[in-house]
Design a protein around this motif. Structure first.
Motif, PDB file in Angstrom:
ATOM      1  N   HIS A 165      72.084  68.155  35.657  1.00  0.00           N
ATOM      2  CA  HIS A 165      71.406  67.378  36.686  1.00  0.00           C
ATOM      3  C   HIS A 165      70.595  66.263  36.027  1.00  0.00           C
ATOM      4  N   ILE A 166      70.710  65.059  36.566  1.00  0.00           N
ATOM      5  CA  ILE A 166      69.949  63.935  36.030  1.00  0.00           C
ATOM      6  C   ILE A 166      69.512  63.042  37.179  1.00  0.00           C
ATOM      7  N   LEU A 167      68.282  62.552  37.103  1.00  0.00           N
ATOM      8  CA  LEU A 167      67.725  61.700  38.146  1.00  0.00           C
ATOM      9  C   LEU A 167      68.290  60.293  38.038  1.00  0.00           C
ATOM     10  N   ALA A 168      68.259  59.584  39.151  1.00  0.00           N
ATOM     11  CA  ALA A 168      68.801  58.223  39.159  1.00  0.00           C
ATOM     12  C   ALA A 168      67.990  57.336  40.090  1.00  0.00           C
ATOM     13  N   THR A 169      67.766  56.112  39.663  1.00  0.00           N
ATOM     14  CA  THR A 169      67.182  55.072  40.499  1.00  0.00           C
ATOM     15  C   THR A 169      68.260  54.033  40.777  1.00  0.00           C
ATOM     16  N   ILE A 170      68.378  53.643  42.042  1.00  0.00           N
ATOM     17  CA  ILE A 170      69.378  52.650  42.429  1.00  0.00           C
ATOM     18  C   ILE A 170      68.671  51.420  42.964  1.00  0.00           C
ATOM     19  N   ALA A 171      69.047  50.275  42.449  1.00  0.00           N
ATOM     20  CA  ALA A 171      68.560  48.992  42.955  1.00  0.00           C
ATOM     21  C   ALA A 171      69.733  48.278  43.610  1.00  0.00           C
ATOM     22  N   HIS A 265      67.464  58.720  34.475  1.00  0.00           N
ATOM     23  CA  HIS A 265      66.240  59.119  33.770  1.00  0.00           C
ATOM     24  C   HIS A 265      66.026  60.613  33.957  1.00  0.00           C
ATOM     25  N   SER A 266      65.283  61.211  33.053  1.00  0.00           N
ATOM     26  CA  SER A 266      65.141  62.673  33.045  1.00  0.00           C
ATOM     27  C   SER A 266      63.890  63.157  33.751  1.00  0.00           C
ATOM     28  N   THR A 267      62.916  62.276  33.982  1.00  0.00           N
ATOM     29  CA  THR A 267      61.687  62.663  34.674  1.00  0.00           C
ATOM     30  C   THR A 267      61.398  61.670  35.783  1.00  0.00           C
TER      31      THR A 267
END
Length: 302
Positions: A165-171, A265-267
């Protein structure tokens, strides 16, 4: 005749290409559309809530209906006289986040369920490919997780890989960029050096996502096949990717053909979101921002 009268299908957003994985890597994201298909009334009745409610087709050209109808015809089922489709959309359209693939998969799964079709996932993907043209998004939407897709002659080969599992930011910058435009800028030929560059990084990227060791994720997401050509179509995009890394992103790339960008990103950290927005603000480009993560689950009925 259908054994059921309605079904609700949940379908995830997807990000494809994944840096060097042009046309062969897709990844499911925790951002979902819900589609309820009912066999009732007369004619085609389509209601769209949320994303695309002002622009998506509400007649027989609607992609969900097209996929639903295609599956029925393939298996010799007559289209019912009355069909109602209610869409609760959270996946932005024309964004590089697999909105068209989610519509296709929703329609196919609804038809398979309502008509009790003896249609395997493999057959479902092959039918979906007739509408979508590229299998990376539709495979990730159906199966979830990270999916590798290749063609062996006319045969479609898919392999789902469970990843950490890994976090993601989408622009999502508010610019018009069609898939046709994004394809048109790509060269017809590439050098041997560029091919080797991408082959090595694709292997390293898959390894990093499986192992959860993101030490070299940034270099693994470098690409010479599509990103250098497409980023120039999106003002502020390269600066936004650079800003994401400055803010601590582990890896970042175009999502699909764009215009969305995705940063892993991980956090949980809003700095990446804020810095990516600043890059587009400098170009006076409005941008929508989403916080999500990878997801192992694919499309499902509930």
């Amino acid at each position: 005749m259908a054994e059921k009268t309605f079904v609700t299908v949940h379908v995830p957003a997807t990000t494809a290409n994944l840096g060097p994985g042009f046309d062969c890597l897709g990844l499911a994201l925790d951002l979902w559309n819900e589609v309820t298909v009912s066999l009732e009334g007369q004619g085609i009745n389509i209601e769209i809530q949320g994303e695309g409610q002002e622009t998506l087709a509400k007649d027989d050209s609607n992609l969900i209906f097209q996929a639903f109808s295609l599956a029925a015809r393939k298996f010799g089922v007559d289209i019912p006289k009355g069909i109602s489709i209610v869409c609760r959309n959270r996946i932005p359209i024309s964004s590089g986040l697999g909105s068209s693939s989610s519509a296709i998969i929703a329609g196919l799964i609804a038809a398979r369920s309502l008509f009790s079709l003896n249609m395997s996932d493999q057959q479902l993907l092959e039918i979906g490919l007739e509408l979508e043209g590229h299998a990376d998004n539709i495979a990730a939407c159906l199966l979830g997780g990270l999916v590798i897709v290749i063609k062996d002659g006319e045969a479609l080969i898919t392999q789902k890989i469970k990843i950490n599992h890994i976090l993601a930011t989408i622009a999502l910058p508010q610019v018009q960029l069609s898939t046709r435009q994004a394809r048109k800028v790509l060269p017809d030929q590439y050098s041997r050096q560029d091919a080797v560059f991408n082959i090595g990084r694709t292997a390293a990227l898959i390894s990093a996502l499986i192992s959860g060791d993101y030490t070299y994720l940034r270099s693994s997401m470098e690409d010479r096949i599509h990103q250098p050509y497409r980023l120039g179509l999106i003002p502020g995009a390269q600066a936004a990717l650079d800003a994401a890394y400055e803010a601590g992103a582990l890896g970042a790339a175009l999502s699909g053909a764009g215009p969305s960008l995705i940063a892993f990103h991980s956090t949980a950290d809003n700095r990446i979101l804020i810095e990516m927005q600043k890059s587009f603000d400098q170009e006076k480009i409005p941008v929508r921002l989403f916080s999500t993560s990878t997801i192992d689950a694919g499309a499902y009925i509930k």
